[in-house]
Design an enzyme around this catalytic site. Structure first.
Site, PDB file in Angstrom:
ATOM      1  N   SER B 161      66.002  65.871 -53.421  1.00 36.47           N
ATOM      2  CA  SER B 161      65.995  64.654 -52.610  1.00 36.47           C
ATOM      3  C   SER B 161      66.889  63.594 -53.270  1.00 36.47           C
ATOM      4  O   SER B 161      68.045  63.883 -53.570  1.00 36.47           O
ATOM      5  CB  SER B 161      64.548  64.176 -52.431  1.00 36.47           C
ATOM      6  OG  SER B 161      64.431  63.289 -51.371  1.00 36.47           O
ATOM      7  N   ARG B 231      54.739  53.802 -46.909  1.00 38.08           N
ATOM      8  CA  ARG B 231      54.485  55.125 -47.451  1.00 38.08           C
ATOM      9  C   ARG B 231      54.019  56.090 -46.362  1.00 38.08           C
ATOM     10  O   ARG B 231      54.416  57.260 -46.336  1.00 38.08           O
ATOM     11  CB  ARG B 231      53.432  55.031 -48.550  1.00 38.08           C
ATOM     12  CG  ARG B 231      52.968  56.353 -49.119  1.00 38.08           C
ATOM     13  CD  ARG B 231      54.083  57.118 -49.808  1.00 38.08           C
ATOM     14  NE  ARG B 231      53.570  58.230 -50.588  1.00 38.08           N
ATOM     15  CZ  ARG B 231      54.321  59.045 -51.313  1.00 38.08           C
ATOM     16  NH1 ARG B 231      55.618  58.871 -51.349  1.00 38.08           N
ATOM     17  NH2 ARG B 231      53.793  60.012 -51.997  1.00 38.08           N
ATOM     18  N   ASP B 327      62.977  71.584 -43.534  1.00 37.05           N
ATOM     19  CA  ASP B 327      63.223  70.213 -44.012  1.00 37.05           C
ATOM     20  C   ASP B 327      64.060  69.479 -42.970  1.00 37.05           C
ATOM     21  O   ASP B 327      65.224  69.809 -42.767  1.00 37.05           O
ATOM     22  CB  ASP B 327      63.974  70.286 -45.354  1.00 37.05           C
ATOM     23  CG  ASP B 327      64.200  68.915 -45.987  1.00 37.05           C
ATOM     24  OD1 ASP B 327      63.966  67.891 -45.327  1.00 37.05           O
ATOM     25  OD2 ASP B 327      64.618  68.898 -47.165  1.00 37.05           O
ATOM     26  N   HIS B 360      60.354  68.932 -46.222  1.00 38.07           N
ATOM     27  CA  HIS B 360      61.063  68.404 -47.379  1.00 38.07           C
ATOM     28  C   HIS B 360      60.264  68.555 -48.668  1.00 38.07           C
ATOM     29  O   HIS B 360      60.818  68.834 -49.735  1.00 38.07           O
ATOM     30  CB  HIS B 360      61.396  66.933 -47.113  1.00 38.07           C
ATOM     31  CG  HIS B 360      62.230  66.293 -48.164  1.00 38.07           C
ATOM     32  ND1 HIS B 360      63.498  66.733 -48.466  1.00 38.07           N
ATOM     33  CD2 HIS B 360      61.991  65.243 -48.991  1.00 38.07           C
ATOM     34  CE1 HIS B 360      64.010  65.976 -49.432  1.00 38.07           C
ATOM     35  NE2 HIS B 360      63.113  65.077 -49.774  1.00 38.07           N
ATOM     36  N   ASP B 361      58.950  68.353 -48.576  1.00 38.47           N
ATOM     37  CA  ASP B 361      58.088  68.426 -49.751  1.00 38.47           C
ATOM     38  C   ASP B 361      58.101  69.785 -50.440  1.00 38.47           C
ATOM     39  O   ASP B 361      57.602  69.897 -51.570  1.00 38.47           O
ATOM     40  CB  ASP B 361      56.639  68.104 -49.354  1.00 38.47           C
ATOM     41  CG  ASP B 361      56.240  66.700 -49.769  1.00 38.47           C
ATOM     42  OD1 ASP B 361      57.095  65.985 -50.325  1.00 38.47           O
ATOM     43  OD2 ASP B 361      55.085  66.314 -49.541  1.00 38.47           O
TER      44      ASP B 361
END
Lengths: 390, 390
Positions: B161, B231, B327, B360-361
């Site tokens: 990232s 967040r 992602d 993405h994680d």
């Protein structure tokens, strides 16, 4: 710009200054939550003339932040109706031929009873004391309006996004009252990701101290900052990544170089800020909470014992399901689930995925292939319904 | 839980109570914005031993909300290091073999100089008077740390990232100092959609009255609500729709039926709220503004006359580019752009898209195929670098 609040109830007497019609239901409505709402008002607009048979009515259902000003300028923003491109004399929803009805949903803020209205029990605005409403509640209220207009069967019920949820609920709940149904860019239930995005918006509103626990009207405030953030987050989901890239890319806004600061350096930032700040002039924060909640709660299969197909058993309605290839909020996969359920009960259903890079918002835009599909389906259905050829 | 603020500077004397090392650069740094920062501090951790040749060092670059606690418990949350799964004796980044370094980025809030630190010019916290920093600034600061450690060439620079952006900047800026580079789930420039999501987060923070125009420390406040909303919005983008569906679907949280209210009926709502509320205990709101801005500004091609390939002309570095199939924040298409540029200058590059539904994680999670790819690339590179076989 006209302030929304001044139009809604200029004299504080329950009568709004908004153009269009009002239907007051004294009969009231038993809501899914177990509470009742009586009386309640639906604000609506109509275009064209109801024929002698009362067989040419089309109900258009609006999306989350839409309203009844579907084919006329919006009284607050002055912008053209949100489906002006489709509705009018000679257009796809030809008002020389059809009688088009659009009502502001229950929980809305453009004249229909919602959280910003006065609670008769307390004499103060409902705020978060308004009962939580569902898509089915919205549709049952619309059905009372359609009764009031003396219409047994709607020729068509059409809508995109949350409007499409209402279309599905109409077809499931009142199969004989819907000759043709056009659910567009929608789903039979709201996904986890979509619930998550709505929750972000609601938390943004609730985090704004001017929300005042929902009682901002009494406090003389409006949670504009929270509502703008909610709108900005939602707006990203209405577009596609390729459309954002094509429209904005990394282009700078009215400057040659990066500012090394936090102002809107990029055009996409400026655009989003504008979307947020203009939205708060025309929308009520508590309505946003209630309507997003109604969408989250929508699960047509759950209303029918867990089997989506059972919602449409023996349906006589003709369906035209439309999705858009780049829509990631209500992706084509959701439409396929719906089409499979309709096919499994041998329903009359056509399904088209429109190729476009414009994302979810495509249903509101000039998409010729979409408009041709809609035109073809309505024309064919009209002939079957005995409304003659165009 | 330990409060972050009490660790950062318990005695108010510039010395933090955080575990790990500090490098104070008295030389300072000329920033891309034109301002200078001198002195400044980088907080960092190391694992394993630097060999006699000083040839076995791996720099790990962290993502937006990461920090230097990559392979040890986090001092605020007590949770394992964010890449504990990859770093340690016998693991892929084998600390019996490599010397692993991770520093908190410039602008961060875990001991490295950032907006929450005292501005020597005023004696008060910088707040929004902190200069806007870039990915290149972060990397130049890291290079000073690597100089300080007496390391000419890093065996590898690795990160996902925003960490991947730093990897690319390292390889472009210091080609002879990077033997091997592993940019993971990243892009050579931040997309319009990603800028848009960041802008929503920044607006959420700025909309919080407790942000106090950035001077919340002086006012004795913290914009927890705005930071939590930021967040929450960001967290959705770290996951995939299928992963959200698999993990949560429409399951209800600790209840049998819908509540017809605005509490967290759905598990996905409860999960998101937890992500928001736990984040504010370990992160600083102004750091969030600055670091998101650095990512938005990242455009490696723009730094090289508009041609991405020119960033890597005659590069001696070996690259391993990794993306994850689900992602959508840094989609595989972004990695392909990068690989095409590297190929066009005949760079040594391998590229793998890992199939996964975790979004993405995935770069932070137990993804065996990803870890095998990384292991293979590092082992082969180590042999080439004369670090021997495992």
């Amino acid at each position: 710009m006209i302030d929304q609040a001044s139009l809604l109830n200029p004299a504080g007497d329950g009568v709004t200054g908004l153009p269009g019609h009002q239907f007051v239901s004294t009969q009231g409505l038993a809501l899914d939550c177990g509470l009742s709402l009586a009386p309640y008002t639906l604000a609506y607009t109509t275009y064209g003339q109801l024929n002698a048979d009362r067989s040419n009515a089309i109900l258009v259902c609006h999306a989350l932040t839409g309203d009844q000003y579907v084919a006329e300028p919006h009284p607050v923003t002055g912008k053209p109706g949100w489906w002006d491109i489709l509705i009018g004399p000679g257009k796809v929803l030809d008002t020389d031929r059809y009688f088009v009805i659009c009502s502001n949903v229950l929980g809305g803020c453009m004249g229909t009873t919602g959280p910003s209205d006065v609670n008769p029990a307390t004499g103060e605005p409902f705020g978060t004391n308004f009962p939580v409403i569902t898509i089915a509640d919205m549709v049952r209220a619309q059905a009372q309006l359609i009764d009031h207009l003396g219409i047994d069967q709607l020729f068509a019920v059409i809508g995109g996004s949350m409007g499409g949820m209402q279309v599905l609920e109409w077809a499931a709940r009142y199969p004989t009252r819907v000759f043709a149904a056009v659910p567009i860019a929608t789903a039979a239930r709201h996904s986890a990701q979509n619930i998550a995005f709505h929750e972000v918006g609601r938390q943004a509103i609730r985090a704004d101290p001017d929300w005042c626990g929902g009682a901002y009207q009494i406090a003389g405030k409006r949670p504009h900052r929270g509502l703008a953030v909610a709108r900005m987050a939602a707006h990203i989901t209405y577009l596609s990544e390729p459309a954002l890239h094509r429209k904005f890319g990394r282009s700078l806004q009215a400057r040659e170089q990066l500012s090394y600061g936090f102002e809107a350096d990029f055009q996409v930032e400026s655009y989003l800020r504008h979307q947020g700040s203009s939205f708060v002039d025309r929308f009520d924060a508590n309505s946003y909470l209630y309507i997003t909640r109604a969408m989250d709660y929508f699960d047509l299969a759950a209303e029918h014992g867990g089997q989506l197909a059972d919602a449409f058993a023996r349906t006589p309605t003709r369906f035209c399901v439309v999705s858009f290839s780049s829509d990631w909020l209500f992706p084509t996969a959701e439409s396929r689930v719906l089409v499979r359920a309709l096919n499994s009960v041998a329903a009359n259903v056509s399904f088209v995925e429109i190729p476009t890079d414009r994302g979810h918002d495509a249903f509101l835009l000039d998409e010729p292939e979409f408009h041709q599909v809609l035109d073809g389906f309505l024309s064919g259905s009209a002939e079957l319904r005995g409304l003659g050829r165009r």
